[in-house]
Design an enzyme around this catalytic site. Structure first.
Site, PDB file in Angstrom:
ATOM      1  N   GLU A  84      -0.389   7.174  -8.627  1.00 23.83           N
ATOM      2  CA  GLU A  84       0.630   6.176  -8.343  1.00 23.83           C
ATOM      3  C   GLU A  84       0.704   6.156  -6.824  1.00 23.83           C
ATOM      4  OE1 GLU A  84       2.374   4.100 -10.208  1.00 23.83           O
ATOM      5  OE2 GLU A  84       1.404   4.778 -12.042  1.00 23.83           O
ATOM      6  N   ASP A 126      -2.250  10.558   4.791  1.00 22.97           N
ATOM      7  CA  ASP A 126      -1.547  11.037   5.993  1.00 22.97           C
ATOM      8  C   ASP A 126      -0.056  11.238   5.736  1.00 22.97           C
ATOM      9  OD1 ASP A 126      -0.749   8.358   5.837  1.00 22.97           O
ATOM     10  OD2 ASP A 126      -1.462   7.806   7.840  1.00 22.97           O
ATOM     11  N   LYS A 155       1.964  13.774  -3.595  1.00 22.81           N
ATOM     12  CA  LYS A 155       0.603  13.933  -3.063  1.00 22.81           C
ATOM     13  C   LYS A 155       0.465  15.292  -2.356  1.00 22.81           C
ATOM     14  CE  LYS A 155      -2.365  11.274  -2.951  1.00 22.81           C
ATOM     15  NZ  LYS A 155      -3.474  11.021  -3.934  1.00 22.81           N
ATOM     16  N   ASN A 180      -3.407   4.366   6.635  1.00 23.78           N
ATOM     17  CA  ASN A 180      -3.223   3.128   5.847  1.00 23.78           C
ATOM     18  C   ASN A 180      -4.494   2.298   5.758  1.00 23.78           C
ATOM     19  OD1 ASN A 180      -0.379   3.848   6.598  1.00 23.78           O
ATOM     20  ND2 ASN A 180       0.007   1.969   5.459  1.00 23.78           N
ATOM     21  N   ARG A 215       2.030   1.995  11.752  1.00 26.01           N
ATOM     22  CA  ARG A 215       1.027   2.526  10.838  1.00 26.01           C
ATOM     23  C   ARG A 215      -0.325   2.498  11.552  1.00 26.01           C
ATOM     24  NH1 ARG A 215       5.009   4.041   9.028  1.00 26.01           N
ATOM     25  NH2 ARG A 215       5.834   3.988   6.911  1.00 26.01           N
ATOM     26  N   ASP A 273      16.311  -1.640   5.313  1.00 32.41           N
ATOM     27  CA  ASP A 273      15.199  -0.703   5.521  1.00 32.41           C
ATOM     28  C   ASP A 273      14.897   0.103   4.251  1.00 32.41           C
ATOM     29  OD1 ASP A 273      13.180   0.431   6.930  1.00 32.41           O
ATOM     30  OD2 ASP A 273      14.440   1.488   8.376  1.00 32.41           O
TER      31      ASP A 273
HETATM   32  P1  NAD Z   1      -4.110   1.918  -6.268  1.00 28.05           P
HETATM   33  O1  NAD Z   1      -2.679   2.007  -6.677  1.00 28.05           O
HETATM   34  O2  NAD Z   1      -4.673   0.623  -5.838  1.00 28.05           O
HETATM   35  O3  NAD Z   1      -5.031   2.443  -7.490  1.00 28.05           O
HETATM   36  C1  NAD Z   1      -4.724   3.561  -8.251  1.00 28.05           C
HETATM   37  C2  NAD Z   1      -5.640   3.565  -9.470  1.00 28.05           C
HETATM   38  O4  NAD Z   1      -5.352   4.747 -10.228  1.00 28.05           O
HETATM   39  C3  NAD Z   1      -5.421   2.376 -10.409  1.00 28.05           C
HETATM   40  O5  NAD Z   1      -6.663   1.848 -10.808  1.00 28.05           O
HETATM   41  C4  NAD Z   1      -4.682   2.982 -11.606  1.00 28.05           C
HETATM   42  O6  NAD Z   1      -4.917   2.306 -12.828  1.00 28.05           O
HETATM   43  C5  NAD Z   1      -5.254   4.392 -11.609  1.00 28.05           C
HETATM   44  N1  NAD Z   1      -4.354   5.348 -12.275  1.00 28.05           N
HETATM   45  C6  NAD Z   1      -3.023   5.511 -12.080  1.00 28.05           C
HETATM   46  N2  NAD Z   1      -2.547   6.482 -12.884  1.00 28.05           N
HETATM   47  C7  NAD Z   1      -3.610   6.965 -13.591  1.00 28.05           C
HETATM   48  C8  NAD Z   1      -3.757   7.987 -14.560  1.00 28.05           C
HETATM   49  N3  NAD Z   1      -2.714   8.714 -14.979  1.00 28.05           N
HETATM   50  N4  NAD Z   1      -4.986   8.217 -15.065  1.00 28.05           N
HETATM   51  C9  NAD Z   1      -6.055   7.487 -14.651  1.00 28.05           C
HETATM   52  N5  NAD Z   1      -5.962   6.494 -13.746  1.00 28.05           N
HETATM   53  C10 NAD Z   1      -4.753   6.237 -13.212  1.00 28.05           C
HETATM   54  O7  NAD Z   1      -4.292   3.028  -5.160  1.00 28.05           O
HETATM   55  P2  NAD Z   1      -5.208   3.010  -3.842  1.00 28.05           P
HETATM   56  O8  NAD Z   1      -4.473   2.362  -2.751  1.00 28.05           O
HETATM   57  O9  NAD Z   1      -6.573   2.546  -4.198  1.00 28.05           O
HETATM   58  O10 NAD Z   1      -5.236   4.577  -3.518  1.00 28.05           O
HETATM   59  C11 NAD Z   1      -6.226   5.415  -4.116  1.00 28.05           C
HETATM   60  C12 NAD Z   1      -5.982   6.839  -3.660  1.00 28.05           C
HETATM   61  O11 NAD Z   1      -6.052   6.921  -2.238  1.00 28.05           O
HETATM   62  C13 NAD Z   1      -4.611   7.384  -4.052  1.00 28.05           C
HETATM   63  O12 NAD Z   1      -4.765   8.723  -4.424  1.00 28.05           O
HETATM   64  C14 NAD Z   1      -3.798   7.268  -2.766  1.00 28.05           C
HETATM   65  O13 NAD Z   1      -2.801   8.262  -2.720  1.00 28.05           O
HETATM   66  C15 NAD Z   1      -4.870   7.492  -1.717  1.00 28.05           C
HETATM   67  N6  NAD Z   1      -4.640   6.844  -0.414  1.00 28.05           N
HETATM   68  C16 NAD Z   1      -4.334   5.522  -0.351  1.00 28.05           C
HETATM   69  C17 NAD Z   1      -4.186   4.924   0.913  1.00 28.05           C
HETATM   70  C18 NAD Z   1      -3.865   3.449   1.058  1.00 28.05           C
HETATM   71  O14 NAD Z   1      -3.598   3.003   2.179  1.00 28.05           O
HETATM   72  N7  NAD Z   1      -3.890   2.651   0.010  1.00 28.05           N
HETATM   73  C19 NAD Z   1      -4.338   5.693   2.069  1.00 28.05           C
HETATM   74  C20 NAD Z   1      -4.643   7.047   1.947  1.00 28.05           C
HETATM   75  C21 NAD Z   1      -4.812   7.607   0.705  1.00 28.05           C
HETATM   76  O1  DAU Z   2      -0.492   6.000   5.040  1.00 26.52           O
HETATM   77  C1  DAU Z   2      -1.210   5.988   3.849  1.00 26.52           C
HETATM   78  C2  DAU Z   2      -0.358   5.339   2.786  1.00 26.52           C
HETATM   79  O2  DAU Z   2      -0.289   3.963   3.106  1.00 26.52           O
HETATM   80  C3  DAU Z   2      -0.890   5.544   1.386  1.00 26.52           C
HETATM   81  O3  DAU Z   2      -0.847   6.909   1.064  1.00 26.52           O
HETATM   82  C4  DAU Z   2      -0.058   4.759   0.374  1.00 26.52           C
HETATM   83  O4  DAU Z   2      -0.644   4.851  -0.915  1.00 26.52           O
HETATM   84  C5  DAU Z   2      -0.024   3.308   0.800  1.00 26.52           C
HETATM   85  O5  DAU Z   2       0.822   2.577  -0.071  1.00 26.52           O
HETATM   86  C6  DAU Z   2       0.475   3.173   2.229  1.00 26.52           C
HETATM   87  O6  DAU Z   2       1.879   3.546   2.334  1.00 26.52           O
HETATM   88  P1  DAU Z   2       2.896   2.735   3.269  1.00 26.52           P
HETATM   89  O7  DAU Z   2       4.258   2.959   2.787  1.00 26.52           O
HETATM   90  O8  DAU Z   2       2.605   3.003   4.702  1.00 26.52           O
HETATM   91  O9  DAU Z   2       2.364   1.238   2.952  1.00 26.52           O
HETATM   92  P2  DAU Z   2       3.130  -0.121   2.620  1.00 26.52           P
HETATM   93  O10 DAU Z   2       2.106  -1.198   2.590  1.00 26.52           O
HETATM   94  O11 DAU Z   2       4.056   0.008   1.467  1.00 26.52           O
HETATM   95  O12 DAU Z   2       4.033  -0.315   3.921  1.00 26.52           O
HETATM   96  C7  DAU Z   2       3.442  -0.356   5.212  1.00 26.52           C
HETATM   97  C8  DAU Z   2       4.577  -0.546   6.220  1.00 26.52           C
HETATM   98  O13 DAU Z   2       5.133  -1.864   6.033  1.00 26.52           O
HETATM   99  C9  DAU Z   2       5.729   0.407   6.030  1.00 26.52           C
HETATM  100  O14 DAU Z   2       6.271   0.744   7.314  1.00 26.52           O
HETATM  101  C10 DAU Z   2       6.766  -0.393   5.243  1.00 26.52           C
HETATM  102  C11 DAU Z   2       6.525  -1.805   5.722  1.00 26.52           C
HETATM  103  N1  DAU Z   2       6.787  -2.875   4.727  1.00 26.52           N
HETATM  104  C12 DAU Z   2       6.167  -2.783   3.519  1.00 26.52           C
HETATM  105  C13 DAU Z   2       6.375  -3.743   2.544  1.00 26.52           C
HETATM  106  C14 DAU Z   2       5.712  -3.633   1.194  1.00 26.52           C
HETATM  107  C15 DAU Z   2       7.601  -3.936   5.035  1.00 26.52           C
HETATM  108  O15 DAU Z   2       8.145  -4.015   6.156  1.00 26.52           O
HETATM  109  N2  DAU Z   2       7.807  -4.906   4.096  1.00 26.52           N
HETATM  110  C16 DAU Z   2       7.241  -4.836   2.846  1.00 26.52           C
HETATM  111  O16 DAU Z   2       7.484  -5.744   2.005  1.00 26.52           O
END
Ligand code: NAD
Ligand code: DAU
Length: 347
Positions: A84, A126, A155, A180, A215, A273
């Site tokens: 998640e 991070d 995490k 991010n 970010r 916020d």
């Molecule tokens: P995402 O939410 O897009 O995808 C998550 C995937 O995991 C989905 O396909 C979902 O169906 C699957 N999933 C969720 N629960 C599950 C379960 N119980 N069993 C099997 N599959 C399940 O996430 P993302 O942004 O692609 O992130 C992937 C990984 O990278 C995560 O572990 C996240 O913490 C990490 N991460 C994300 C970011 C970012 O900026 N998006 C940055 C750093 C690390």
């Molecule tokens: O830093 C890595 C992380 O980046 C990952 O581990 C997470 O899975 C990923 O979701 C992301 O987390 P953030 O909370 O940084 O990402 P998000 O896109 O939700 O938000 C980025 C920034 O933008 C944060 O400061 C909140 C702000 N924001 C976000 C949303 C969704 C807004 O101002 N408005 C919004 O509607």
């Protein structure tokens, strides 16, 4: 090389599946994904050209029977993306975060231990380090973990479990922590795709607080290349930070998106916020660069503009998400209802 990838239907996981299949003709992937709201088989539509080198299995990483049945096939590496991942959802209700991010990681680790899987790679973030002041140096791997949101805490817990299995049982584990990500196939609840898709429809762009939270952005392809190196060359028991030195306040990104789309800044709406909102993230990726020879290749401004174009060109993809239609894709593909575990190669 046989990989078990979890969460390969999400944003980063699906980009990683393509990266590995394209880069290495001898790689085959089993992709275990529960298809939560964030998992989308439409991300993998083009994977059919790789035939049996990609096999999708619908299932939960917290289900020991499901996990053991796949791990008994003896993959060379398990790469755990499944999570998640959205901070705002974890603030509303963190049950699923505990279930998947902590319990799921433990189930995977136990199965890898039982079947003596040569390597386990945990995809972390991070956010486990907490928040930086504007004049603090970027996070190093030696920083104490100090998570502030339920998502980040889940995490961080998973990271500690991985560390403990390495220390206690001598398992070969590597943890990557990335900043991010942005790029194609990111679910439109996250900042960049939410702002692009809202702007395209002249909807309000909700900016949290004063918009000055910072970010550190990285293109998803640069992240995938870093994970690839960590799998092949990372030292066991080590943590590797990944980041591309691209720090920006949120408001600058939102304004850039509006300018690029020739939309008015009046669409920006400052809203309440996020509780516990981390002020700044920034990654020191020197270890990744010096030890593993990685460097990011995508310039942020160029990558962001390409991403904006991708969302313009793939409106059908995100419209089907916004309307909920994407949830039917599984049934369309399999001709069966969602619910049971299913398995299908890509051919
Ligand atoms: P995402 O939410 O897009 O995808 C998550 C995937 O995991 C989905 O396909 C979902 O169906 C699957 N999933 C969720 N629960 C599950 C379960 N119980 N069993 C099997 N599959 C399940 O996430 P993302 O942004 O692609 O992130 C992937 C990984 O990278 C995560 O572990 C996240 O913490 C990490 N991460 C994300 C970011 C970012 O900026 N998006 C940055 C750093 C690390
Ligand atoms: O830093 C890595 C992380 O980046 C990952 O581990 C997470 O899975 C990923 O979701 C992301 O987390 P953030 O909370 O940084 O990402 P998000 O896109 O939700 O938000 C980025 C920034 O933008 C944060 O400061 C909140 C702000 N924001 C976000 C949303 C969704 C807004 O101002 N408005 C919004 O509607």
């Amino acid at each position: 090389m046989k990989l078990l990838v979890t969460g390969g239907c999400g944003f980063i996981g699906s980009n990683f599946v393509f990266h590995m299949l394209e880069s290495y003709p001898d790689v085959s992937i089993v992709n275990l994904d529960l298809l939560t709201y964030a998992g989308n088989l439409e991300n993998l539509q083009d994977v059919t050209s790789y035939g049996e080198r990609h096999r999708f299995v619908r299932g939960d990483i917290s289900d020991p029977d499901m996990v053991c049945s796949l791990i008994s096939e003896k993959p060379d590496v398990v790469v755990n993306f499944a999570a998640e991942s959205h901070v705002d959802r974890s603030i509303m209700d963190c049950c699923a975060f505990i279930h998947t991010n902590i319990r799921g990681t433990q189930v995977l680790l136990d199965a890898c231990r039982q079947y003596k899987i040569p390597r386990f790679v945990q995809i972390s973030t991070d956010e486990v380090y907490g928040s930086l002041a504007l004049d603090d140096p970027p996070f190093c791997e030696t920083n104490q973990i100090c998570p502030n949101s339920p998502y980040a805490a889940s995490k961080a817990s998973a990271d500690l479990l991985v560390r403990s299995y390495h220390k206690t049982y001598g398992m070969d584990c590597v943890i990557t922590r990335c900043s991010n990500n942005y790029g194609p196939y990111q679910f439109p609840e996250k900042l960049i795709p939410l702002m692009i898709t809202n702007a395209l429809h002249d909807f309000q762009l909700p900016v949290y607080g004063d918009g000055l939270n910072v970010r550190d952005w990285i293109h998803v392809q640069d992240h995938c290349r870093a994970i690839d190196l960590a799998i092949r060359k990372g030292r066991t028991g080590e943590v590797y930070n990944i980041g591309a030195d691209s720090e920006f306040p949120n408001i600058e990104i939102v304004k850039h998106i509006l300018d690029r789309l020739s939309k008015s800044h009046s669409l920006i709406t400052f809203v309440k916020d996020r509780p516990g909102h981390d002020r700044r993230y920034a990654m020191n990726a020197a270890k990744m660069r010096n030890e593993l020879g990685w460097q990011p290749l995508v310039d942020f401004r160029e990558g962001l503009n390409q991403t904006i174009s991708w969302y313009i060109e793939h409106e059908m993809w995100w419209q089907r998400i916004k309307s909920g239609q994407y949830l039917n894709y599984y049934e369309e593909w399999y001709g069966s209802s969602l619910g049971g575990a299913a398995t299908k190669t890509s051919s």
